[in-house]
Write a protein that holds these residues in place. Structure first.
Motif, PDB file in Angstrom:
ATOM      1  N   SER A  93     -19.813  -0.208  99.471  1.00  0.00           N
ATOM      2  CA  SER A  93     -20.896  -0.673  98.611  1.00  0.00           C
ATOM      3  C   SER A  93     -21.754   0.455  98.063  1.00  0.00           C
ATOM      4  O   SER A  93     -22.235   0.398  96.925  1.00  0.00           O
ATOM      5  CB  SER A  93     -21.785  -1.661  99.375  1.00  0.00           C
ATOM      6  OG  SER A  93     -21.132  -2.888  99.564  1.00  0.00           O
ATOM      7  N   HIS A  94     -21.981   1.512  98.873  1.00  0.00           N
ATOM      8  CA  HIS A  94     -22.847   2.603  98.434  1.00  0.00           C
ATOM      9  C   HIS A  94     -22.283   3.306  97.200  1.00  0.00           C
ATOM     10  O   HIS A  94     -23.037   3.935  96.446  1.00  0.00           O
ATOM     11  CB  HIS A  94     -23.051   3.610  99.574  1.00  0.00           C
ATOM     12  CG  HIS A  94     -21.794   4.324  99.993  1.00  0.00           C
ATOM     13  ND1 HIS A  94     -20.818   3.699 100.755  1.00  0.00           N
ATOM     14  CD2 HIS A  94     -21.347   5.589  99.754  1.00  0.00           C
ATOM     15  CE1 HIS A  94     -19.825   4.552 100.976  1.00  0.00           C
ATOM     16  NE2 HIS A  94     -20.115   5.702 100.370  1.00  0.00           N
ATOM     17  N   TRP A  95     -20.972   3.190  96.990  1.00  0.00           N
ATOM     18  CA  TRP A  95     -20.357   3.773  95.794  1.00  0.00           C
ATOM     19  C   TRP A  95     -20.629   2.909  94.572  1.00  0.00           C
ATOM     20  O   TRP A  95     -21.010   3.406  93.518  1.00  0.00           O
ATOM     21  CB  TRP A  95     -18.840   3.880  95.989  1.00  0.00           C
ATOM     22  CG  TRP A  95     -18.409   5.056  96.802  1.00  0.00           C
ATOM     23  CD1 TRP A  95     -18.469   5.183  98.160  1.00  0.00           C
ATOM     24  CD2 TRP A  95     -17.839   6.264  96.309  1.00  0.00           C
ATOM     25  NE1 TRP A  95     -17.976   6.388  98.558  1.00  0.00           N
ATOM     26  CE2 TRP A  95     -17.578   7.078  97.432  1.00  0.00           C
ATOM     27  CE3 TRP A  95     -17.519   6.732  95.036  1.00  0.00           C
ATOM     28  CZ2 TRP A  95     -17.006   8.334  97.320  1.00  0.00           C
ATOM     29  CZ3 TRP A  95     -16.943   7.984  94.914  1.00  0.00           C
ATOM     30  CH2 TRP A  95     -16.708   8.785  96.049  1.00  0.00           C
ATOM     31  N   TRP A  96     -20.410   1.614  94.727  1.00  0.00           N
ATOM     32  CA  TRP A  96     -20.332   0.741  93.554  1.00  0.00           C
ATOM     33  C   TRP A  96     -21.678   0.375  92.975  1.00  0.00           C
ATOM     34  O   TRP A  96     -21.745  -0.095  91.837  1.00  0.00           O
ATOM     35  CB  TRP A  96     -19.535  -0.515  93.897  1.00  0.00           C
ATOM     36  CG  TRP A  96     -18.273  -0.233  94.656  1.00  0.00           C
ATOM     37  CD1 TRP A  96     -17.902  -0.767  95.848  1.00  0.00           C
ATOM     38  CD2 TRP A  96     -17.216   0.674  94.291  1.00  0.00           C
ATOM     39  NE1 TRP A  96     -16.698  -0.262  96.257  1.00  0.00           N
ATOM     40  CE2 TRP A  96     -16.254   0.633  95.322  1.00  0.00           C
ATOM     41  CE3 TRP A  96     -16.998   1.526  93.202  1.00  0.00           C
ATOM     42  CZ2 TRP A  96     -15.094   1.393  95.286  1.00  0.00           C
ATOM     43  CZ3 TRP A  96     -15.847   2.296  93.163  1.00  0.00           C
ATOM     44  CH2 TRP A  96     -14.913   2.224  94.179  1.00  0.00           C
ATOM     45  N   HIS A  97     -22.772   0.529  93.730  1.00  0.00           N
ATOM     46  CA  HIS A  97     -24.073   0.185  93.133  1.00  0.00           C
ATOM     47  C   HIS A  97     -24.853   1.415  92.676  1.00  0.00           C
ATOM     48  O   HIS A  97     -26.016   1.322  92.294  1.00  0.00           O
ATOM     49  CB  HIS A  97     -24.917  -0.676  94.081  1.00  0.00           C
ATOM     50  CG  HIS A  97     -25.541   0.063  95.222  1.00  0.00           C
ATOM     51  ND1 HIS A  97     -26.739   0.724  95.108  1.00  0.00           N
ATOM     52  CD2 HIS A  97     -25.145   0.227  96.504  1.00  0.00           C
ATOM     53  CE1 HIS A  97     -27.051   1.265  96.269  1.00  0.00           C
ATOM     54  NE2 HIS A  97     -26.092   0.990  97.130  1.00  0.00           N
ATOM     55  N   SER A  98     -24.198   2.571  92.681  1.00  0.00           N
ATOM     56  CA  SER A  98     -24.870   3.766  92.164  1.00  0.00           C
ATOM     57  C   SER A  98     -24.880   3.733  90.635  1.00  0.00           C
ATOM     58  O   SER A  98     -23.964   3.198  90.007  1.00  0.00           O
ATOM     59  CB  SER A  98     -24.154   5.032  92.657  1.00  0.00           C
ATOM     60  OG  SER A  98     -22.831   5.077  92.160  1.00  0.00           O
ATOM     61  N   VAL A  99     -25.926   4.306  90.052  1.00  0.00           N
ATOM     62  CA  VAL A  99     -26.101   4.318  88.598  1.00  0.00           C
ATOM     63  C   VAL A  99     -26.141   5.763  88.120  1.00  0.00           C
ATOM     64  O   VAL A  99     -26.857   6.594  88.697  1.00  0.00           O
ATOM     65  CB  VAL A  99     -27.390   3.582  88.193  1.00  0.00           C
ATOM     66  CG1 VAL A  99     -27.657   3.744  86.698  1.00  0.00           C
ATOM     67  CG2 VAL A  99     -27.297   2.109  88.561  1.00  0.00           C
ATOM     68  N   SER A 100     -25.383   6.074  87.089  1.00  0.00           N
ATOM     69  CA  SER A 100     -25.352   7.426  86.547  1.00  0.00           C
ATOM     70  C   SER A 100     -26.726   7.807  85.998  1.00  0.00           C
ATOM     71  O   SER A 100     -27.328   7.039  85.242  1.00  0.00           O
ATOM     72  CB  SER A 100     -24.307   7.521  85.432  1.00  0.00           C
ATOM     73  OG  SER A 100     -24.447   8.718  84.708  1.00  0.00           O
ATOM     74  N   THR A 101     -27.206   8.980  86.365  1.00  0.00           N
ATOM     75  CA  THR A 101     -28.503   9.446  85.856  1.00  0.00           C
ATOM     76  C   THR A 101     -28.417   9.804  84.378  1.00  0.00           C
ATOM     77  O   THR A 101     -29.441   9.830  83.687  1.00  0.00           O
ATOM     78  CB  THR A 101     -28.965  10.685  86.648  1.00  0.00           C
ATOM     79  OG1 THR A 101     -27.938  11.689  86.593  1.00  0.00           O
ATOM     80  CG2 THR A 101     -29.229  10.315  88.102  1.00  0.00           C
ATOM     81  N   ARG A 102     -27.214  10.072  83.892  1.00  0.00           N
ATOM     82  CA  ARG A 102     -27.051  10.455  82.485  1.00  0.00           C
ATOM     83  C   ARG A 102     -26.926   9.243  81.563  1.00  0.00           C
ATOM     84  O   ARG A 102     -27.574   9.172  80.529  1.00  0.00           O
ATOM     85  CB  ARG A 102     -25.815  11.349  82.324  1.00  0.00           C
ATOM     86  CG  ARG A 102     -25.625  11.901  80.914  1.00  0.00           C
ATOM     87  CD  ARG A 102     -24.467  12.887  80.857  1.00  0.00           C
ATOM     88  NE  ARG A 102     -23.199  12.246  81.193  1.00  0.00           N
ATOM     89  CZ  ARG A 102     -22.429  11.617  80.297  1.00  0.00           C
ATOM     90  NH1 ARG A 102     -22.815  11.533  79.035  1.00  0.00           N
ATOM     91  NH2 ARG A 102     -21.279  11.077  80.669  1.00  0.00           N
TER      92      ARG A 102
END
Length: 483
Positions: free
Chosen positions: A331-340
């Motif tokens: 889950s920690h992978w899939w809910h991350s949001v790109s800062t760019r």
């Protein structure tokens, strides 16, 4: 809703409407299933079934819109199920989320596979020496998924622009197709032809054959939860999200009926066209000639590509939200949001890969592929039905700014009844005699999904997943805002 804000609000009211209108996609839905309807009920079911099912779907959409106004989050269906349940919040949320996930992945796979099929049909029409093969269909589908994933990776703003374009593509494309079918042919069927009934399903019971024909409209009207999933990125979401759902269904019902009538009255040789590999394409060829048919086929292919793109966008937001609550492996992978780009990039590529995995069996067997993606409609409508059913049971429902007032419960009751009926139809045999090729694998596919979800729930998830997570009080969450 208890979450720190990660996603930017760049979707206007029209953008929110556009994503559901694009996913419903009357051109893609009607052209991909019209042939089935010609053999399961004929014009009578295609036209009057469209009207009846559209009304029923409006009940579903209205009830979903009321819930969306109260819980405008990317988690959408699974989030609201967890909040509306009287008890066992985690279990209700868990099953809704996984049904929604599988249904959406299947929707993206099915739409892009259909687009690849029509692309190959166009190529074969243009260059008769071209050989259509399952392997090439899978390869083209993979290329489509790659392009759509890149578009979803770039920015929310780009996706919003493409969805706006898709609305006009659909509307203008529908006008072009309808005008061509109305003006060009020198012969049309008489007005009474709309009452023509045909049952070529192999079943002797005409009522059963006609009921199966309702699946044409039911298959088309899927994915309008896309507006719900985009609510965290929509301005004034408590109002614009439910309006987006209702407007998408209403506009699709009206424009779809016009397109359906145009195709029905353009039919020339019913038996020949109904038995063709792509009946609506054959209708275009017979009525308009090969050259015009090829040009109109490009409109259909474009509509399917836009539909797949919007499907993937909705899918990634559900993955993002479900992972945010710790309900998916990694889950920690899939809910991350790109800062760019301010988009859930990893969720985008997970959605693309999962859709590709569903397509891969089509390399060897069309039946295997159909068996897997059949869960698309059943999974989605079960996911739609659970929060509506829970809202129906709840006497203390707190509506949002957009609500149905005293009609909320009656509308929800009708919606639940229709969802049960349509799901039963999707799981019944659809052709006779029943063989390995004609067997409807949807019940098996749904059972496998529910079995895996249940085993996982009792083995591990019930101890760590309690439903939607709250990150704190409104003030505490505001202090966490990442934008």
């Amino acid at each position: 809703m208890g979450y720190p804000r990660k996603l930017t609000r760049r979707f206007q009211a029209f953008d929110n409407f556009a994503i559901s209108f694009t996913i419903i996609n009357i051109i893609a839905g009607i052209f991909s299933s019209f042939g089935f309807g010609m053999n399961a009920g004929g014009p009578r079911i295609l036209v009057f079934g469209w009207i009846g099912v559209s009304v029923m779907v409006l009940f579903v959409g209205a009830s979903m819109g009321e819930i969306a106004s109260a819980y405008p989050t990317s988690g959408a269906l699974y989030f609201s199920a967890g909040k509306l349940a009287k008890r066992h919040h985690g279990a209700w949320s868990w099953y809704t989320g996984w049904l929604n996930f599988v249904g959406q992945v299947g929707g993206t796979a099915a739409t892009d596979y259909a687009a690849a099929t029509f692309i190959q049909a166009f190529i074969a029409m243009q260059w008769p020496s071209y050989q259509v093969t399952p392997q090439r269909t899978v390869a083209i589908t993979a290329a489509i998924l790659l392009v759509q994933a890149l578009a979803n990776t770039y920015t929310v703003h780009l996706v919003a622009i493409l969805n706006r374009i898709s609305v006009w593509w659909l509307l203008i494309g529908m006008v072009i197709i309808v005008t061509a079918l109305t003006v060009v042919p020198i012969h049309h069927q008489p007005t009474s032809y709309v009452a023509h009934f045909a049952n070529n399903t192999g079943f002797t019971n005409g009522l059963y054959g006609g009921m199966l024909g309702l699946l044409v409209t039911s298959w088309t009207f899927t994915g309008f939860d896309g507006s719900f999933h985009m609510s965290e990125e929509t301005v004034r979401a408590t109002i614009n999200t439910p309006k987006g759902i209702i407007r998408a269904i209403g506009c699709s019902a009206f424009t779809g009926l016009i397109l359906m009538l145009a195709l029905v009255y353009a039919i020339r040789d019913y038996a020949h066209e109904a038995s063709a590999a792509a009946p609506p394409v054959q209708i275009l060829i017979d009525a308009l000639g090969l050259g015009t048919a090829k040009l109109l086929l490009l409109i259909v292919i474009g509509a399917m590509l836009f539909c797949g793109l919007a499907n993937m966008t909705s899918n990634t937001r559900q993955i993002f939200a479900f992972s945010r609550d710790g309900a998916m492996p990694g889950s920690h992978w899939w809910h991350s949001v790109s800062t760019r780009t301010r988009t859930p990039v990893k969720a985008v590529w997970l959605a693309a890969v999962c859709s590709l995995l569903l397509v891969v069996p089509g390399w060897w067997s069309n039946t295997a592929f159909t068996a897997v993606v059949s869960v698309n409609v059943v999974g989605l409508f079960l996911a739609y039905g659970i929060p509506i059913f829970l809202r129906l049971r709840l006497d203390t429902f707190q509506p949002g700014p957009w609500h149905l007032g005293r009609y909320g419960k009656p509308v929800a009751a009708i919606a639940v009844v229709w969802i049960v009926i349509s799901n039963i139809l999707f799981m019944l045999p659809q052709a006779s005699p029943i063989t390995a090729t004609s067997f409807n694998y949807a019940p098996i596919a749904v059972a496998v999904v529910l079995l895996i979800a249940t085993a996982w729930w009792f083995a591990n998830a019930r101890r760590r997943f309690q439903g939607p997570v709250s990150y704190g009080s409104p003030d505490e969450v505001a202090a966490m805002d990442l934008i």
